[in-house]
Design an enzyme around this catalytic site. Sequence first.
Site, PDB file in Angstrom:
ATOM      1  CG  ASP A   1      -1.709  -6.650  -2.741  1.00 19.05           C
ATOM      2  OD1 ASP A   1      -1.492  -7.443  -1.797  1.00 19.05           O
ATOM      3  OD2 ASP A   1      -2.664  -5.865  -2.738  1.00 19.05           O
ATOM      4  CB  SER A   2       2.629  -8.128   0.636  1.00 19.53           C
ATOM      5  OG  SER A   2       1.580  -8.090   1.570  1.00 19.53           O
ATOM      6  CB  SER A   3      -2.220 -10.823  -1.184  1.00 17.67           C
ATOM      7  OG  SER A   3      -2.475  -9.764  -2.039  1.00 17.67           O
TER       8      SER A   3
ATOM      9  CB  THR B   1       0.386 -11.250  14.562  1.00 15.95           C
ATOM     10  OG1 THR B   1       1.114 -12.389  15.008  1.00 15.95           O
ATOM     11  CG2 THR B   1      -0.895 -11.730  13.927  1.00 15.95           C
TER      12      THR B   1
ATOM     13  CB  THR C   1      -0.915  -0.003   1.250  1.00 18.18           C
ATOM     14  OG1 THR C   1      -1.805  -1.104   1.141  1.00 18.18           O
ATOM     15  CG2 THR C   1      -1.725   1.270   1.362  1.00 18.18           C
TER      16      THR C   1
ATOM     17  CG  ASP D   1      -2.686  -7.703   2.987  1.00 16.35           C
ATOM     18  OD1 ASP D   1      -3.068  -7.010   3.948  1.00 16.35           O
ATOM     19  OD2 ASP D   1      -3.237  -7.669   1.864  1.00 16.35           O
TER      20      ASP D   1
HETATM   21  N1  ASP Z   1      -2.707  -5.522   0.195  1.00 18.42           N
HETATM   22  C1  ASP Z   1      -1.653  -4.673   0.693  1.00 18.42           C
HETATM   23  C2  ASP Z   1      -0.368  -5.476   0.687  1.00 18.42           C
HETATM   24  O1  ASP Z   1      -0.152  -6.244   1.574  1.00 18.42           O
HETATM   25  C3  ASP Z   1      -1.981  -4.180   2.050  1.00 18.42           C
HETATM   26  C4  ASP Z   1      -0.972  -3.203   2.634  1.00 18.42           C
HETATM   27  O2  ASP Z   1       0.119  -3.019   2.156  1.00 18.42           O
HETATM   28  O3  ASP Z   1      -1.296  -2.617   3.679  1.00 18.42           O
HETATM   29  O4  ASP Z   1       0.431  -5.353  -0.224  1.00 18.42           O
END
Ligand code: ASP
Length: 342
Positions: free
Chosen positions: A61-63, A166, A18, A94
């Site tokens: 996106d870290s997902s 966490t 993000t 994430d």
């Molecule tokens: N979906 C985003 C990610 O993990 C969420 C974030 O960065 O806060 O890349």
Amino acid sequence: MDNSLRNNKVLIVYTGGTIGMVQDENGSLHPFAMDRILDAVPQLQHTNYGIDSCQLDNIIDSSNMTPSFWVDIANIIESRYNDYDGFVVLHGTDTMAYTASALSFMFQNLTKPIVLTGSQLPLGMLRSDGRENIICALEIAATQQAVIPEVCIFFESHLYRGNRSTKVSSENFDAFNSFNYPSLAKAGISISYKQHLMLPMPTETMTVRKVFDTRIAVLKLFPGITPEVVRSLLGTPDLRGVIIETYGSGNAPTEKWFIDALQDAIDRGIVILDVTQCKAGAVKLKQYAASCDLDRIGIIGGHDITIEAAVTKLMYLLGVCGDDTATVKRLCSTSLRGELTA
Ligand code: ASP
């Protein structure tokens, strides 16, 4: 400003998340390459430590995080290890706790801080929490006020041990917590470091191990879980390790079909690690009769390890130890990088 930072140098490794995202025409946030990361936070032009930055070839996106990205991050840090006093990894929230845990296991005898941070709102938004997070993370990575030979997460105002952290909120700016280990530093008007809580400075040479075996699974228990689901997961072809997310202090159903399924998996050489579903507290096998069978059949107690650290540690140990499952089992319940209290 911390005058002890003079002449220190920090490398920023931008991976996505993000913090650097932009909205598309529908309002959805997308990863965005930040060619000039420092331009996004003009205050960083006035630090009395040096900052360089680089980014992964793929900004994500870290997902979408995978072990191959962990290796990419580790390669960058390893190849420039001697040129910097500390490292800041900008990362999506994430899966930040997974990456921090993975890096902590990869870097053995780490002597410098690797601080992961990110934000809940993109840097381009007025109320973004990213500016403060990145400024504090950089100051911590550059500091000479404390010796931080650890992979950490800085978020909101706390520095946490990475493999104890966490993500606890998808909404609040204080998005992380470390329930089983105190924070290593707190940022207020000044940053107060708790040196006694940090890992000791290693005396041996730093090495990086980059092998993860992803043939693992997580079995989360719930009342009513069926034999079909348990047997199907444990019967996954080539499975080498399972983390069983149990109740309370490591308890599980005592029904025969359940214990038999676990016993069969152990007999097939699968390592099974018991981690509690509780956010705080530890697995204590045999505290209740409801965990005596788990102990009897050879399930390993994970103590107070987080699920993020357990997943990455099991992949790391299976990768590094190969077929030596006795060593994997022994190290699973041993603290390698301060990730558990044995
Ligand atoms: N979906 C985003 C990610 O993990 C969420 C974030 O960065 O806060 O890349």
